[in-house]
Design a protein around this motif. Structure first.
Motif, PDB file in Angstrom:
ATOM      1  N   GLU B 105     -31.460  -9.794   6.296  1.00 19.50           N
ATOM      2  CA  GLU B 105     -30.719 -10.734   7.607  1.00 19.50           C
ATOM      3  C   GLU B 105     -30.140  -9.693   8.477  1.00 19.50           C
ATOM      4  N   LEU B 107     -31.100  -6.296   8.878  1.00 18.51           N
ATOM      5  CA  LEU B 107     -32.009  -5.708   9.439  1.00 18.51           C
ATOM      6  C   LEU B 107     -32.884  -6.520  10.573  1.00 18.51           C
ATOM      7  N   LEU B 108     -33.131  -7.684  10.154  1.00 20.91           N
ATOM      8  CA  LEU B 108     -34.003  -8.531  11.062  1.00 20.91           C
ATOM      9  C   LEU B 108     -33.134  -9.007  12.257  1.00 20.91           C
ATOM     10  N   THR B 109     -32.176  -8.964  12.498  1.00 18.92           N
ATOM     11  CA  THR B 109     -31.241  -9.699  13.510  1.00 18.92           C
ATOM     12  C   THR B 109     -31.091  -8.484  14.631  1.00 18.92           C
ATOM     13  N   HIS B 110     -31.629  -7.450  14.407  1.00 22.40           N
ATOM     14  CA  HIS B 110     -31.988  -6.207  15.489  1.00 22.40           C
ATOM     15  C   HIS B 110     -32.911  -6.484  16.558  1.00 22.40           C
TER      16      HIS B 110
END
Lengths: 291, 261
Positions: B105, B107-110
């Motif tokens: 969560e 990592l992937l919201t960058h």
């Protein structure tokens, strides 16, 4: 352009409902509270907006960007704080923050340092050694250090002590005054009532109401408390009637004159007619209606 | 690049340990050869009498009495099996571990696309396999020089290349599978690595199971064939390449659409 705009957004996990037909609109510059009990669909809505999960149906945009096609653009202009903050074990707070900034192609050292000082967060500690509240602070700095246009915060204050909560809201207010939009989910009614300009209530995966916090308070319902020894006459529009010794307390919706003339028929020592406080209004939405 | 370096840095301890252990064990194998050389001739005879067991480990095609034959067997066991386990652990944890540790969560919201993130992670897996194999090859060749054994450099390099490709294939396949997993996955990875190893051994035992050679990369890393022919067995390698491509494609497509819990 809206900060957040969703239209009949629906997410099913298999046959299990996450959210159903959520239509929500958040203006730019707003300070928006998103409230609802656990499992109501707050996190599902937020995670859909950020592209972590894809909607089953419906559409949504964040700052004018489509949540499916423009995930990367959305991520670039949003500061997101998940409800559970997990980081890579063994990394120092400083390294996490630097990694976060580099993944955005930015250098946020100055801002990160300022935020850590205000939140009293030690940057040289390892994240896995931090308490829940301190990990939450790392999460805050990650969401705030790049000065995004929109803050999407999922239960940001859980685990923070009251002093830190206040400092955190002070920072958010400053950001909001400088033009940023804040969208936060919470189940702490008082903080939403205190800080938010607008609010929406979600329950069982659907939006019950979404309005300015001020208007939410003026529901036409009055909280009436009465000190009397006589029995209350039967009046239409009375809800939530509680009698304790000589104190009678109820919610009234309807023509206020009709209430006064009915009450005129009994004797009472004292009367108080007020707007119900916001918490009470929210509670009213929270609680399952029995009829 | 940030994520690529981040991945390698996060994995550095494991990379260093695996590299040290495999390098050390192979170097030991090389250093003890002069001592064992005398006994090897007897051993070759002994192995020849062991029938299908000899074939299972591909020893029927190798001359244990020569350094290359001895090294082929040792290399197969140490670098083949060790490298395969290392690669499968790397591959299987690359994507799934983020979800298990709940860091996905974060990592992937960058603002980096999932495809890009998947690609960086895959490259870091390949880079780590490369680093391990490079260290192994360099140290082994130096050890060989140190003990003064005669070697055929081309065969030696082909052998190293075969094991490198084997690890790339296993790392890539487990990486693809990792896109489909959610929590603990180490067992799945190790299982796949070991399975590939044993499938090859079984397929060596009887001709009726030879088709199994197409599914395991150990088939094209068979030291006997490489040393005797100075070439790879292309048919197995091509099928391996196809398996790798399909796994990666499926993995990329899956991860790009996956709901992150």
């Amino acid at each position: 352009m809206k900060a957040i705009d969703t239209e009949l957004l629906t997410k099913y996990y298999g046959s299990k409902r996450g959210i159903a037909d959520v239509s929500l609109s958040v203006d730019k510059g707003d300070f928006f509270g998103f409230i609802g009990p656990n499992g109501a669909g707050k996190s599902t809505t937020i995670r859909t907006l950020l592209g972590l999960i894809s909607p089953t149906s419906g559409r949504a945009s964040v700052l004018g960007n489509d949540i499916i096609k423009d995930k990367t653009k959305i991520a670039a202009s949003v500061g997101y704080m998940p409800s559970e903050s997990a980081f890579y074990n063994g990394m120092k707070v400083r390294d996490i923050l630097a990694f976060c900034a580099k993944m955005r192609g930015l250098d946020c050292k100055g801002e990160a340092k300022k935020l850590c000082e205000r939140l009293e967060l030690d940057m040289s500690r390892r994240v896995n050694e931090l308490s829940f509240g301190n990990r939450k602070k790392v999460s805050i700095v990650c969401a705030l250090q790049h000065n995004p246009e929109l803050y999407i915060l999922d239960e940001p204050t859980s685990g923070l002590d009251p002093l830190m909560q206040r400092e955190f809201f002070d920072i958010l207010k400053e950001r909001n005054q400088n033009g940023a939009t804040v969208f936060l989910s919470s189940h702490v009614l008082s903080e939403v009532a205190k800080y938010c300009k607008s609010a929406a209530v979600i329950r069982d995966g659907g939006i019950l109401v979404s309005d300015k916090v001020d208007s939410l308070g003026h529901t036409g319902v009055k909280r009436v408390s009465l000190r009397t020894s006589s029995a209350l006459p039967k009046i239409a529009g009375i809800k939530d009637l509680k009698t304790e010794n000589e104190n009678t307390n109820f919610l009234y919706s309807g023509d206020i004159k009709a209430l006064i003339s009915e009450l005129d028929r009994i004797s009472f020592e004292d009367i108080n007619i007020t707007d119900p406080d916001l918490e009470e209004v929210f509670m009213h939405y929270y609680a399952k209606e029995d009829n | 690049m940030t994520l690529f370096l981040h991945e390698i840095k996060r994995n550095r301890v494991s990379l260093i340990i695996w590299t040290l252990v495999i390098t050390f064990m192979l170097a030991v194998c090389v250093f003890i050869y002069p001592e064992m050389e005398g006994q090897m001739n007897e051993m070759t005879d002994a192995f020849a009498d062991m029938g299908s067991f000899t074939a299972a480990f591909g020893m029927d095609e190798l001359n244990f009495g020569e350094f290359m034959g001895y090294f082929g067997i040792e290399c197969g066991n140490v670098l083949g099996l060790g490298g395969a386990l290392f690669a499968s652990i790397l591959g299987i944890s690359a994507l799934a571990k983020e979800e298990k540790d709940k860091t996905a969560e974060f990592l992937l919201t960058h603002p980096v696309s999932r495809i890009n993130i998947t690609f960086c992670k895959l490259m870091s897996v390949f880079a780590q396999i490369f680093i391990l194999n490079l260290c192994v090859a360099v140290v082994t060749l130096l050890s060989v020089l140190a003990v003064g054994e005669e070697i055929d450099l081309k065969k030696m390099l082909l052998l190293f290349l075969a094991y490198f490709l084997l690890q790339i294939e296993i790392g890539g396949i487990t990486f693809g599978i990792s896109a489909f997993l959610r929590g603990g996955s180490l067992g799945v990875g190790l299982g796949i690595g070991l399975m590939m190893y044993f499938v090859n051994i079984i397929s060596n035992l009887t001709d009726s199971l030879e088709f199994l050679k197409y599914i395991t990369p150990f088939a094209y890393a068979e030291a006997g064939y490489i040393i005797n022919n100075s070439a790879f067995e292309w048919k197995y390698m091509l099928v391996g390449g196809a398996l790798l491509t399909v796994s990666l494609l499926l993995g990329f497509v899956k991860y790009n659409r996956k709901d992150i819990a």
